[in-house]
Motif scaffolding. Structure first.
Motif, PDB file in Angstrom:
ATOM      1  N   LEU A 138       0.835  -1.196   0.000  1.00  0.00           N
ATOM      2  CA  LEU A 138       0.000   0.000   0.000  1.00  0.00           C
ATOM      3  C   LEU A 138       0.870   1.245   0.000  1.00  0.00           C
ATOM      4  N   LEU A 139       0.353   2.311  -0.572  1.00  0.00           N
ATOM      5  CA  LEU A 139       1.017   3.605  -0.579  1.00  0.00           C
ATOM      6  C   LEU A 139       0.409   4.458   0.521  1.00  0.00           C
ATOM      7  N   ASN A 140       1.275   5.028   1.356  1.00  0.00           N
ATOM      8  CA  ASN A 140       0.818   5.913   2.418  1.00  0.00           C
ATOM      9  C   ASN A 140       1.361   7.311   2.139  1.00  0.00           C
ATOM     10  N   ILE A 141       0.469   8.300   2.041  1.00  0.00           N
ATOM     11  CA  ILE A 141       0.877   9.697   1.873  1.00  0.00           C
ATOM     12  C   ILE A 141       0.499  10.454   3.133  1.00  0.00           C
ATOM     13  N   ASN A 142       1.492  11.136   3.708  1.00  0.00           N
ATOM     14  CA  ASN A 142       1.270  11.997   4.872  1.00  0.00           C
ATOM     15  C   ASN A 142       1.351  13.445   4.410  1.00  0.00           C
ATOM     16  N   SER A 143       0.260  14.178   4.584  1.00  0.00           N
ATOM     17  CA  SER A 143       0.201  15.555   4.117  1.00  0.00           C
ATOM     18  C   SER A 143      -0.832  16.332   4.925  1.00  0.00           C
ATOM     19  N   THR A 144      -0.646  17.643   4.981  1.00  0.00           N
ATOM     20  CA  THR A 144      -1.674  18.487   5.603  1.00  0.00           C
ATOM     21  C   THR A 144      -2.845  18.688   4.652  1.00  0.00           C
ATOM     22  N   ASN A 145      -2.651  18.353   3.394  1.00  0.00           N
ATOM     23  CA  ASN A 145      -3.718  18.402   2.403  1.00  0.00           C
ATOM     24  C   ASN A 145      -4.571  17.143   2.594  1.00  0.00           C
ATOM     25  N   ILE A 146      -5.750  17.303   3.182  1.00  0.00           N
ATOM     26  CA  ILE A 146      -6.561  16.137   3.547  1.00  0.00           C
ATOM     27  C   ILE A 146      -7.049  15.338   2.345  1.00  0.00           C
ATOM     28  N   VAL A 147      -7.059  15.958   1.177  1.00  0.00           N
ATOM     29  CA  VAL A 147      -7.482  15.234  -0.018  1.00  0.00           C
ATOM     30  C   VAL A 147      -6.505  14.100  -0.307  1.00  0.00           C
ATOM     31  N   PHE A 148      -5.207  14.356  -0.140  1.00  0.00           N
ATOM     32  CA  PHE A 148      -4.189  13.363  -0.469  1.00  0.00           C
ATOM     33  C   PHE A 148      -3.679  12.595   0.750  1.00  0.00           C
ATOM     34  N   ASN A 149      -4.017  13.016   1.940  1.00  0.00           N
ATOM     35  CA  ASN A 149      -3.542  12.367   3.159  1.00  0.00           C
ATOM     36  C   ASN A 149      -4.321  11.067   3.375  1.00  0.00           C
ATOM     37  N   ALA A 150      -3.734   9.960   2.894  1.00  0.00           N
ATOM     38  CA  ALA A 150      -4.474   8.691   2.928  1.00  0.00           C
ATOM     39  C   ALA A 150      -3.539   7.519   2.671  1.00  0.00           C
ATOM     40  N   THR A 151      -4.100   6.333   2.812  1.00  0.00           N
ATOM     41  CA  THR A 151      -3.423   5.099   2.438  1.00  0.00           C
ATOM     42  C   THR A 151      -4.158   4.549   1.218  1.00  0.00           C
ATOM     43  N   PHE A 152      -3.387   4.214   0.189  1.00  0.00           N
ATOM     44  CA  PHE A 152      -3.955   3.856  -1.107  1.00  0.00           C
ATOM     45  C   PHE A 152      -3.632   2.423  -1.518  1.00  0.00           C
ATOM     46  N   ASN A 153      -4.591   1.785  -2.168  1.00  0.00           N
ATOM     47  CA  ASN A 153      -4.322   0.575  -2.936  1.00  0.00           C
ATOM     48  C   ASN A 153      -3.675   1.033  -4.231  1.00  0.00           C
ATOM     49  N   ILE A 154      -2.716   0.270  -4.720  1.00  0.00           N
ATOM     50  CA  ILE A 154      -1.960   0.640  -5.914  1.00  0.00           C
ATOM     51  C   ILE A 154      -2.274  -0.354  -7.032  1.00  0.00           C
TER      52      ILE A 154
END
Length: 143
Positions: free
Chosen positions: A93-109
């Motif tokens: 899984l891809l994990n993005i840590n950001s203050t931008n809540i749209v992209f702050n998530a864990t993703f299936n790739i």
């Protein structure tokens, strides 16, 4: 010690090591495929088109685990965003840590190909986001 017990222990050890290295190898492959610049073709946030809210459509995964997320109408550029890969339930899984809540998530790739346009692409899905993008500046045959 029983000869068969020793053989079983040795076999278990070898299989464990093979599994460990194959998982790391797969993780490295995903890491190398993700690195680079991606042109966002489709972006849905909470099942609504969000791409039109972006000031640019480029997402960049840096080699040092920094990620450049496009600025949007609602969020300024976050210079401290980061990305990492994690393994869960035999899936990377891809994990993005950001203050931008749209992209702050864990993703299936899911890596994809557009054979007509000769493009390599990616689909990232989380509970709130659907993102489809294509790799910039990469030869179609390099993947």
């Amino acid at each position: 010690m029983n000869k068969y017990f020793s053989i079983r222990i040795y076999t278990l050890f070898v299989l464990s090591m093979l599994m460990f290295f194959s998982c790391n190898n797969e993780k490295n492959t995903v890491y190398n495929k993700l690195k680079g610049q991606w042109a966002i073709e489709e972006l849905k946030y909470l099942n609504k088109n969000y791409k039109n809210n972006l000031y640019s459509n480029v997402l960049i995964f840096e080699d040092n685990n920094e990620v450049s997320i496009p600025e949007s109408v609602h969020f300024k550029k976050d210079l401290s965003s980061s990305w990492s890969l994690k393994e869960m339930n035999n899936q990377i899984l891809l994990n993005i840590n950001s203050t931008n809540i749209v992209f702050n998530a864990t993703f299936n790739i899911n890596f994809i190909e557009d054979k007509e346009r000769k493009l390599r692409g990616i689909i990232l899905k989380s509970d709130t986001i659907y993102l489809k993008a294509f790799k910039l500046l990469q030869n179609y045959n390099d993947w």
